[in-house]
Design a protein around this motif. Structure first.
Motif, PDB file in Angstrom:
ATOM      1  N   LEU A   1      10.932  -1.208 -33.876  1.00 38.96           N
ATOM      2  CA  LEU A   1      10.834  -1.210 -32.415  1.00 38.96           C
ATOM      3  C   LEU A   1      11.972  -1.973 -31.747  1.00 38.96           C
ATOM      4  O   LEU A   1      12.072  -1.999 -30.532  1.00 38.96           O
ATOM      5  CB  LEU A   1       9.484  -1.793 -31.985  1.00 38.96           C
ATOM      6  CG  LEU A   1       8.274  -0.933 -32.371  1.00 38.96           C
ATOM      7  CD1 LEU A   1       6.987  -1.714 -32.160  1.00 38.96           C
ATOM      8  CD2 LEU A   1       8.238   0.364 -31.589  1.00 38.96           C
TER       9      LEU A   1
ATOM     10  N   TYR B   1      16.138  -2.180 -31.795  1.00 41.80           N
ATOM     11  CA  TYR B   1      17.312  -1.463 -32.305  1.00 41.80           C
ATOM     12  C   TYR B   1      18.495  -1.739 -31.397  1.00 41.80           C
ATOM     13  O   TYR B   1      18.325  -2.205 -30.266  1.00 41.80           O
ATOM     14  CB  TYR B   1      17.032   0.041 -32.365  1.00 41.80           C
ATOM     15  CG  TYR B   1      16.727   0.655 -31.012  1.00 41.80           C
ATOM     16  CD1 TYR B   1      15.440   0.611 -30.477  1.00 41.80           C
ATOM     17  CD2 TYR B   1      17.737   1.267 -30.263  1.00 41.80           C
ATOM     18  CE1 TYR B   1      15.162   1.160 -29.228  1.00 41.80           C
ATOM     19  CE2 TYR B   1      17.466   1.824 -29.020  1.00 41.80           C
ATOM     20  CZ  TYR B   1      16.178   1.763 -28.503  1.00 41.80           C
ATOM     21  OH  TYR B   1      15.917   2.291 -27.269  1.00 41.80           O
TER      22      TYR B   1
ATOM     23  N   ALA C   1      11.637  -0.867 -28.023  1.00 49.98           N
ATOM     24  CA  ALA C   1      11.124   0.486 -27.751  1.00 49.98           C
ATOM     25  C   ALA C   1       9.783   0.459 -27.025  1.00 49.98           C
ATOM     26  O   ALA C   1       8.772   0.972 -27.516  1.00 49.98           O
ATOM     27  CB  ALA C   1      11.019   1.262 -29.059  1.00 49.98           C
TER      28      ALA C   1
ATOM     29  N   THR D   1       8.992   2.195 -24.628  1.00 51.60           N
ATOM     30  CA  THR D   1       8.592   3.564 -24.235  1.00 51.60           C
ATOM     31  C   THR D   1       7.600   4.172 -25.224  1.00 51.60           C
ATOM     32  O   THR D   1       6.820   5.033 -24.868  1.00 51.60           O
ATOM     33  CB  THR D   1       9.811   4.492 -24.113  1.00 51.60           C
ATOM     34  OG1 THR D   1      10.598   4.390 -25.297  1.00 51.60           O
ATOM     35  CG2 THR D   1      10.671   4.098 -22.923  1.00 51.60           C
ATOM     36  N   LYS D   2       7.625   3.679 -26.473  1.00 53.54           N
ATOM     37  CA  LYS D   2       6.653   4.204 -27.443  1.00 53.54           C
ATOM     38  C   LYS D   2       5.231   3.816 -27.047  1.00 53.54           C
ATOM     39  O   LYS D   2       4.274   4.378 -27.558  1.00 53.54           O
ATOM     40  CB  LYS D   2       6.955   3.657 -28.837  1.00 53.54           C
ATOM     41  CG  LYS D   2       8.251   4.209 -29.407  1.00 53.54           C
ATOM     42  CD  LYS D   2       8.270   4.165 -30.917  1.00 53.54           C
ATOM     43  CE  LYS D   2       9.477   4.940 -31.443  1.00 53.54           C
ATOM     44  NZ  LYS D   2      10.087   4.284 -32.615  1.00 53.54           N
TER      45      LYS D   2
ATOM     46  N   ASP E   1      13.560   1.998 -22.348  1.00 54.73           N
ATOM     47  CA  ASP E   1      13.444   0.925 -23.319  1.00 54.73           C
ATOM     48  C   ASP E   1      14.027  -0.351 -22.727  1.00 54.73           C
ATOM     49  O   ASP E   1      14.858  -0.309 -21.829  1.00 54.73           O
ATOM     50  CB  ASP E   1      14.115   1.331 -24.634  1.00 54.73           C
ATOM     51  CG  ASP E   1      13.146   2.128 -25.513  1.00 54.73           C
ATOM     52  OD1 ASP E   1      11.946   2.131 -25.189  1.00 54.73           O
ATOM     53  OD2 ASP E   1      13.595   2.749 -26.483  1.00 54.73           O
TER      54      ASP E   1
END
Length: 801
Positions: A147, A149, A193, A195-196, A417
């Motif tokens: 998650l 990056y 992340a 948005t996940k 993100d």
RNA sequence: GCCGCCGUGGCGGAACUGGCAGACGCCCGGGACUUAAAAUCCCGUUCUGGCAACAGAGUACCGGUUCGAUUCCGGUCGGCGGCACCA
């Protein structure tokens, strides 16, 4: 004896401190209550009048709950990483740690002077390595779970200072400090992340008790939309995919637009005949700051890609493709189908670039403006969709696209993100090692915390890297994986990191083996009542919910949501009705108020000032009323007589006040709770004396609002023990009822008379009595009754001809 | 432009689920106490007219529903906060 508030307040604050009266107990068998206020950033200016408002509000709730037998955890700490300390460090070359320590000391003293029942034994500080060890630990878990990056992202770049600026440092498109131009610059940044979790962050809002406005802004920020991906063919041979929420208008798509950053421009370079022109446009768009790009939103710009045409999948029409910066690369596919008949932006663009405008939903006038709000219209000029409603057309075209393999339904979110890197010194170092051979390698957890090293200069480097990048002996290290030479990540975390999980640390603040022990988390979480400013309803709330959900997924916490209930306080404005600011000279310093009137008066006034959830202007006059009230309470000790029972004259009022104050505290109506206490005091004053029992109850009710004076009076009258250790008073609902009520007598809705009636009467009895009233009798004798209405305890109304 | 909130005396604000508009506090006016002032206490205080009893108007504005609307519905105007070219 005079009401000597400075002495009294100091005395009780020392006693509370010494006896640790407000420390949460580690007895997990007791019923718990965990209220929380947002921990402050300890700024150099110290506390302002706005701080005590939420602190006092939840302090009142906390104190009441303790009296009701709950084990209460009401903690305080410092969100101490951040820009102001760093900027101060740059200017004065003082270590931010020193500045932060001074500021924390001042804040702590100021907050303590307000007599808030915080559990100071659990004080935390996000800049403490023992704390940020766990911020780093969470980051490592995010990294290990894919998650976190690194990705190229645009940052704000000040061309003169040569530093990356935070969004809040960009004012009106220029640098807050030097006022020179701020442009976009691509930098590789750590991203989370979030948005996940977009859908869960929306769905779980159903599980919590947040104000409607907060729920709305969370949803709006996440920005879910339901639409479809549609594949357009092109004369260049490649499929150009677009995202649309209006697939039903596909027949009205007369051209396409791609964003200046779209990869196909490069890919199609040899086919595009006007590549030079396109390149100029791309460069111009890249140079624009976010500010300019949105500021010039009125006027659309763009260039057609000559030599390439798009093909509309529904009718195989060849349509032109433009590049324009009103299409954003970061949303959807970075390309759109333009339907100028039904989208105002497309309409404006079509007018300017002389593109055809086709009406596909009837009902508007597409020559005058785009017909956007067309849910009730009927499809026209749309082949097999003709005659359908918009909803039916959406369903049919979506099915058709799927059948043909030319598109599929798709949900999109505006949420991006989370850019998690800062090129700054005063933040948590990101515990990652960059190895040429192994890539990004997480630091071994046993090596946490990765402490912030000392540097010579706190100024970011001219390349926009963090000041840490200049420390060769810190940067150069060995790769934990392959043992080869490697470098440390030099970016630090944003201020949001420490505040995204701090409520967990309070549960067990000195644990060195975990965020907090599982037992402590299990017992204390979730936060029962979280109050904070509206300015944090999007970012802080969303970020901390996201982290909590992640921690839930990896089994660290047991609830998917961190906060059961969220409330928001209104801002306190200056006397002139505008936001307090140094430049306006309208700032109220709580220290001055505490000195002039005492902490109890300040607390009372901040709660009495108005509706807790709304903004309210400060008034130097009104606060005197609160001081007068406490003076009068102080003088009551001379009127207190023997007897534990309530006197017949006051009994009903006391029961009503207990009920009212208790209810108002739970529903944030602190202002009317105080008004009720004032009303009761007025009644006591009218009577001239009160019993000890009555005084006790009065003090118990007032204690959460004004804790010092009530403790002092409790002691003076030898009521035994401390108010804090007493039980919250109970009321008898039978005694809250009045035996008689003044009933309003109306004729056709107009008040004509009033009369006292027994409160227990039913409608018929009330009407009968009302008819006997001389005034009413006179009127009724002349006019015929059409209708008789009675509301028990309130009124009787005769509708006449 | 979009979303949310709000509009009540000279001021901050009350008013449960549609039922006495203005609780509570401030300011202001009058009085008591005081040599005097401050503090305190008492009385008054939505507006208009009237010495008064009282009468009329009144919750931004226009309209609707209702026996009855600050409260519910439609529209207009104004203010605040947030988001903003998200297809």
């Amino acid at each position: 004896m005079k009401y000597d508030y400075p002495t009294i307040e100091k005395k009780w604050q020392d006693i509370w401190d010494e006896k640790q009266v407000f420390a949460a107990k580690n007895d997990y068998s007791l019923p718990k209550f965990y209220p929380l206020v947002e921990f402050p950033y300890p700024s150099g200016q110290g506390l302002h009048a706005g701080h005590p408002r939420p602190y006092t509000a939840l302090d009142i709730v906390a104190r009441k709950r303790r009296m009701e037998g709950f084990n209460v955890l009401y903690p305080m700490g410092w969100d101490a990483f951040g820009l102001p300390a760093e900027n101060y460090a740059i200017q004065n070359n003082v270590h931010p740690k020193i500045v932060t320590e001074q500021n924390v000391k001042r804040f702590r003293e100021q907050i303590k002077s307000l007599g808030l029942s915080f559990d100071w034994s659990r004080e935390i500080n996000t800049t403490d390595p023992a704390y940020y060890k766990w911020s780093q630990w969470i980051f490592l878990q995010l990294f290990k779970n894919g998650l976190a990056y690194k990705s190229k992202m645009a940052v704000n770049w000040c061309t003169s200072c040569k530093v990356v600026l935070a969004n809040e440092e960009v004012v009106g498109g220029s640098c807050e400090r030097c006022h020179s131009e701020v442009v976009r610059k691509e930098k590789v940044q750590w991203m989370l992340a979030i948005t996940k979790y977009a859908q869960r962050l929306i769905d779980d809002l159903d599980e919590v008790d947040y104000p409607e406005r907060v729920v709305a802004s969370q949803k709006h920020w996440i920005g879910r939309s339901q639409g479809a991906l549609v594949d357009f063919n092109s004369t260049a041979g490649d499929l150009l995919q677009v995202y649309t929420t209006r697939p039903d208008t596909l027949f009205g798509a007369t051209y396409m637009v791609i964003s200046p950053e779209h990869p196909y421009i490069e890919k199609w370079a040899d086919k595009i005949q006007n590549m030079d022109e396109i390149k100029v446009y791309q460069a111009a768009a890249a140079k624009k700051s976010d500010f300019e790009r949105t500021e010039v939103a009125k006027e659309k710009t763009g260039v057609q890609l000559k030599g390439v045409m798009g093909i509309n999948p529904v009718n195989n029409a060849e349509i032109p493709v433009f590049v324009a910066d009103y299409v954003l690369v970061s949303y959807g596919t970075g390309a759109i189908m333009a339907v100028p008949g039904h989208d105002q932006r497309d309409w404006e663009f079509a007018k300017k670039f002389d593109q055809p405008i086709v009406e596909v939903v009837s009902g508007g006038d597409v020559d005058a403006a785009a017909f956007e709000d067309c849910d009730t219209g009927v499809m026209v000029n749309s082949g097999f969709l003709n005659g359908l409603s918009v909803d039916d057309a959406k369903a049919k075209i979506t099915g058709w696209l799927k059948e043909q393999g030319k598109g599929e339904p798709k949900v999109n979110y505006k949420l991006r993100d989370w850019v998690f890197s800062r090129q700054r010194y005063w933040g948590e170092p990101i515990p990652i090692i960059i190895c040429d051979k192994c890539g990004f390698v997480p630091l071994d957890e046993k090596d946490l915390p990765l402490t912030l090293p000392d540097v010579e200069s706190y100024r970011p480097t001219g390349e926009g890297d963090s000041p840490l990048a200049g420390l060769d002996e810190w940067v150069n290290c060995t790769c934990p994986k392959c043992g080869g030479a490697a470098k440390r990540e030099t970016d630090t975390m944003p201020q949001w990191a420490g505040s995204s999980w701090y409520f967990l640390r309070y549960c067990d603040p000195f644990n060195d083996n975990a965020i907090a022990s599982p037992e402590a988390i299990k017992y204390w979480m979730p936060v029962d009542w979280y109050n904070g400013g509206m300015e944090h309803t999007t970012l802080h709330l969303l970020y901390s919910r996201f982290w909590h959900k992640f921690l839930y997924d990896i089994g660290v916490v047991h609830t998917p949501e961190p906060y059961s209930r969220r409330t928001s306080h209104g801002m306190i404005l200056g006397e002139d009705g505008v936001k307090m600011s140094k430049s306006r000279g309208n700032v109220i310093n709580p220290d001055d108020i505490v000195n002039e009137y005492g902490a109890d008066t300040l607390r009372l006034y901040e709660m009495f000032i108005g509706d807790f959830e709304k903004t309210a202007p400060w008034s130097s006059n009104s606060i005197r009323g609160c001081k007068r009230f406490l003076d009068r309470v102080w003088n009551l000790r001379e009127s207190a007589q023997t007897g534990e029972a309530y006197s017949p004259e006051l009994e009903s009022s006391i029961h009503k006040t207990i009920k009212k104050v208790g209810e108002d505290i739970e529903t944030l109506k602190f202002n009317t709770a105080i008004a009720a206490l004032m009303t009761l005091l007025n009644e006591i004053a009218d009577k001239g004396s009160l019993t000890r029992g009555e005084f006790k109850t009065f003090l118990l009710l007032l204690n959460p609002f004004a804790p010092h004076i009530t403790e002092e009076l409790w002691e003076t009258l030898s009521f035994g023990g401390m108010v804090t250790e007493q039980k919250w008073p109970a009321f008898d609902s039978e005694k809250c009822k009045d035996s008689t009520a003044e009933i309003v007598l109306q004729i056709s809705g107009k008040i004509k008379a009033r009369m006292n009636m027994d409160a227990g009467l039913d409608k018929e009895q009330m009407i009968a009595l009302a008819k006997e009233n001389p005034e009413i009798k006179g009127i009724l004798s002349e006019r015929g009754i059409v209708k008789e209405i009675a509301v028990p305890g309130k009124l009787v109304n005769f509708v006449v001809r």
